[in-house]
Design a protein around this motif. Sequence first.
Motif, short mmCIF file in Angstrom:
data_model
loop_
_atom_site.label_atom_id
_atom_site.label_comp_id
_atom_site.label_asym_id
_atom_site.label_seq_id
_atom_site.Cartn_x
_atom_site.Cartn_y
_atom_site.Cartn_z
N SER A 1 0.94 0.52 5.47
CA SER A 1 -0.42 0.47 4.93
C SER A 1 -0.48 -0.38 3.66
N ILE A 2 0.55 -0.34 2.85
CA ILE A 2 0.59 -1.19 1.65
C ILE A 2 0.66 -2.66 2.04
N ALA B 1 -3.39 4.57 3.12
CA ALA B 1 -2.24 4.57 2.21
C ALA B 1 -2.25 5.82 1.34
N LEU C 1 -2.67 -3.66 3.33
CA LEU C 1 -3.61 -3.75 2.20
C LEU C 1 -3.49 -5.13 1.56
N ALA D 1 -6.72 1.22 2.52
CA ALA D 1 -6.39 1.85 1.23
C ALA D 1 -6.46 3.37 1.34
#
Length: 116
Positions: free
Chosen positions: A72-73, A110, A76, A107
């Motif tokens: 997820s990072i 995350a 992002l 986001a």
Amino acid sequence: MNVALTVLAPALGLLFLSTGGVKVLGIRQSLEVRDQLGLVPALWPVIGGLELAGGSGLMLGLLAPPLGLASSIGLLALMIGALTTRLRARAPFPTLLVDAAVLVSVASTAALFVAA
């Protein structure tokens, strides 16, 4: 496990698997978008590969949350780049809005992985 996470991670995973797949496969409509954005052709399949990896990582992250968080990072960062590129290319507002919604969703995912 959080219900929101079990819904968001697979949904976003499938989204990124499909968008990454069309880039890697060089689907005509995808190549038209690349050209409208003014991107170097060699970069397009690389972006697609990152989307495929990130989408897979989101779904596998339900079994291994650190992988989901890392994915997820990465997604992002990818979405920040996508939104920046679309702004520079003066993309239509609805397109920017969709990218912004995906960015917020990633986001949120995350944050949910952090809490998991």
